[in-house]
Design an enzyme around this catalytic site. Structure first.
Site, PDB file in Angstrom:
ATOM      1  N   GLN A  63       0.765  -1.326   0.101  1.00  0.00           N
ATOM      2  CA  GLN A  63       0.183  -0.135   0.160  1.00  0.00           C
ATOM      3  C   GLN A  63       0.815   1.129  -0.015  1.00  0.00           C
ATOM      4  O   GLN A  63       0.530   2.253  -0.648  1.00  0.00           O
ATOM      5  CB  GLN A  63      -1.048  -0.100   1.107  1.00  0.00           C
ATOM      6  N   LYS A 119      -2.825  -0.989   6.777  1.00  0.00           N
ATOM      7  CA  LYS A 119      -3.729  -2.037   6.355  1.00  0.00           C
ATOM      8  C   LYS A 119      -4.023  -2.682   7.533  1.00  0.00           C
ATOM      9  O   LYS A 119      -3.512  -2.505   8.680  1.00  0.00           O
ATOM     10  CB  LYS A 119      -3.145  -2.992   5.429  1.00  0.00           C
ATOM     11  N   ASP A 139     -11.724  -4.072   2.153  1.00  0.00           N
ATOM     12  CA  ASP A 139     -10.877  -4.848   1.297  1.00  0.00           C
ATOM     13  C   ASP A 139     -11.658  -6.339   1.130  1.00  0.00           C
ATOM     14  O   ASP A 139     -12.633  -6.033   1.340  1.00  0.00           O
ATOM     15  CB  ASP A 139      -9.630  -5.293   1.822  1.00  0.00           C
ATOM     16  N   THR A 198     -11.896   0.270  -8.334  1.00  0.00           N
ATOM     17  CA  THR A 198     -10.760  -0.730  -8.459  1.00  0.00           C
ATOM     18  C   THR A 198     -10.935  -1.316  -9.811  1.00  0.00           C
ATOM     19  O   THR A 198     -10.055  -1.418 -10.458  1.00  0.00           O
ATOM     20  CB  THR A 198     -10.482  -1.558  -7.271  1.00  0.00           C
TER      21      THR A 198
HETATM   22  N1  GLU Z   1      -8.096  -2.431  -0.320  1.00  0.00           N
HETATM   23  C1  GLU Z   1      -7.817  -1.566  -1.582  1.00  0.00           C
HETATM   24  C2  GLU Z   1      -6.460  -1.627  -1.871  1.00  0.00           C
HETATM   25  O1  GLU Z   1      -5.967  -2.572  -1.711  1.00  0.00           O
HETATM   26  C3  GLU Z   1      -8.267  -0.094  -1.098  1.00  0.00           C
HETATM   27  C4  GLU Z   1      -7.824   0.762  -0.026  1.00  0.00           C
HETATM   28  C5  GLU Z   1      -8.285   2.125   0.302  1.00  0.00           C
HETATM   29  O2  GLU Z   1      -9.265   2.484  -0.497  1.00  0.00           O
HETATM   30  O3  GLU Z   1      -8.025   2.569   1.175  1.00  0.00           O
HETATM   31  O4  GLU Z   1      -5.725  -0.716  -2.300  1.00  0.00           O
END
Ligand code: GLU
Length: 446
Positions: free
Chosen positions: A112, A127, A167, A211
């Site tokens: 991330q 995360k 997620d 996404t």
């Molecule tokens: N879980 C998503 C990722 O893997 C989005 C995370 C978010 O929007 O903060 O990037």
């Protein structure tokens, strides 16, 4: 990893994080990619910068007790790894899945950092999640779990501190229950503390689709760069969650022929092209299994004991979970003539699979570049919350599209600059790293 310096950093990481194989894998990939940068800019190894970047700033582990509908009590484990705040508040999703452990959350948090850096927005990396299994739970059970989880998490987050989102296993419903509990405990409508919120209470249009749409915007740029486009391309998508569904939607809009989707029980092969309304009904409304899709669709077959990667295609988009596509699967794709692979999930391709793609000249995009549209649109949601404004669907979608094109161009240009033409993985890792590393140098040893 030929550089002894990088090797030392990696060995330290393995020694300090025993058994966390996914974290080792994610870190190894990034460190290996940094070889040409370190050679040109040895200052990036000064003042233990690399040792600091692989060590989370803070790791929180907590107990999450909850009661099921029969009145029985359960205890799960909650996590939030606040990895890096070099570029902004910690930012990243929450995953609810039985496979969740500290190593998984660390790998996701580490990815991330660089993903968020690539978006060009001011977001650090973090995360969290829990080993809670949402499968088969009632709506009331989900609500009680989310409330208990947030009762602890709320102490650690804030719109300028740490901003979680969804997620795997955490979507709009869960964000709603968690936001409600946060608001109740804090007696404050801090919209910017979570993203992926409902449209009526501070959410952004396009966040749900982001996404999947972003992945396809990125993949379309890869095809364009190679002189072709999505029209009439045969595409296989794995997964049937939020990423897969909206990737399929955008692919179909661009004229691609999407013939598969999957979940943990198997995959469906639908040579006529997927019926997206039916897939949404089965997975999003009924929260059912992928087999239910095949049962209701005469042209589709359900396969429970084969590999989705055996299906012939031009483009493959793994959108399910980490390490779902191994070296053998990659070899099969190459044999069947696949030319493009872009990751919708986080780290779905194993290192062996990536080696196979590189050796065969298959263009491969790593998740931290190609799936960054979700978190990028979370960043746009934060912008709207801070300004107390709401953008139209088109406004948000255009920003998302531009961000994905920019990430594509940055990745490919950086790869070229460091002598690895067409290698999106090396380009994305280097470009994501440089911005974080430069900021860390500016801020001194902290
Ligand atoms: N879980 C998503 C990722 O893997 C989005 C995370 C978010 O929007 O903060 O990037």
């Amino acid at each position: 990893m030929p550089s002894t310096r990088l090797q030392e950093v990696y060995s330290t990481l393995v020694a300090n994080n025993p058994g966390e194989s996914e974290f080792h894998q994610a870190a190894k990939e990034v460190l290996e990619s940094l070889e040409p940068v370190i050679k040109e800019h040895p200052e990036y190894t000064d003042r233990a910068l690399l040792e600091r970047i692989i060590e989370p700033e803070r790791q929180i582990i907590f107990r999450v007790p909850w009661m099921d509908d029969k009145g029985e009590y359960h205890v799960n484990r909650g996590y939030r790894v606040e990895f890096s705040s070099a570029l902004g508040p910690y930012k990243g999703g929450l995953r609810f899945h039985p496979s969740v452990n500290l190593g998984i959350i660390k790998f996701l948090g580490f990815e991330q950092i660089f993903k968020n850096s690539l978006t060009g927005l001011s977001m650090g990396g973090g995360k969290g999640g829990s080993n809670f299994d949402p499968k088969g739970k009632s709506d009331d059970e989900i609500m009680r779990f989310c409330q208990s989880f947030m009762t602890e998490l709320q102490r650690h987050i804030g719109e300028n501190v740490d901003v979680p989102a969804g997620d795997i296993g955490v979507g709009g419903r869960e964000i709603g229950y968690m936001y409600g509990q946060y608001k109740r405990i804090r007696n404050s409508f801090d919209a910017g503390v979570l993203t992926g919120k409902g449209i009526n209470w501070g959410g952004s249009l396009v966040r749900t689709e982001a996404t999947g749409y972003g992945l396809v915007y990125f993949a379309a740029e890869m095809l364009k760069d190679a002189g072709t486009n999505m029209d009439g391309k045969k595409v296989i998508v794995s997964g049937a969650g939020n990423v897969a569904i909206y990737a399929i939607e955008k692919l179909q809009e661009l004229g691609a022929d999407v013939i598969t989707a999957s979940d943990s029980s198997g995959y469906v092969y639908d040579p006529d092209g997927l019926d997206l309304d039916l897939l949404k009904q089965v997975k999003e409304v009924e929260r059912g299994r992928i087999k239910d899709y095949a049962d209701k669709r005469p042209s589709a077959t359900f396969v429970s004991d084969g590999s989705i990667w055996d299906v012939e295609c031009d483009v493959a988009l793994p959108c399910a979970t980490q390490n779902e596509l191994d070296g053998d699967a990659a070899a099969k794709l190459v044999k069947n003539g696949t030319k493009f692979v872009a990751e919708g999930a986080n780290m779905p391709c194993s290192p062996e699979a990536i080696d196979v793609f590189n050796a065969a000249g298959v263009r491969f995009a790593p998740g931290k570049a190609s799936n960054a549209g979700g978190v990028a649109t979370s960043g746009l949601e934060m912008e709207q919350n801070a300004a107390r404004s709401h953008w139209s669907f088109d406004q948000a979608d255009q920003r998302l599209h531009k961000i994905m094109v920019d990430i594509h161009d940055t990745s490919i240009e950086t790869a070229e600059k460091y002598g690895f033409p067409d290698n999106y993985m090396i380009g994305a890792n280097i470009a994501g790293f440089i911005k974080v590393a430069d900021s860390m140098i500016d801020m001194g040893v902290i």
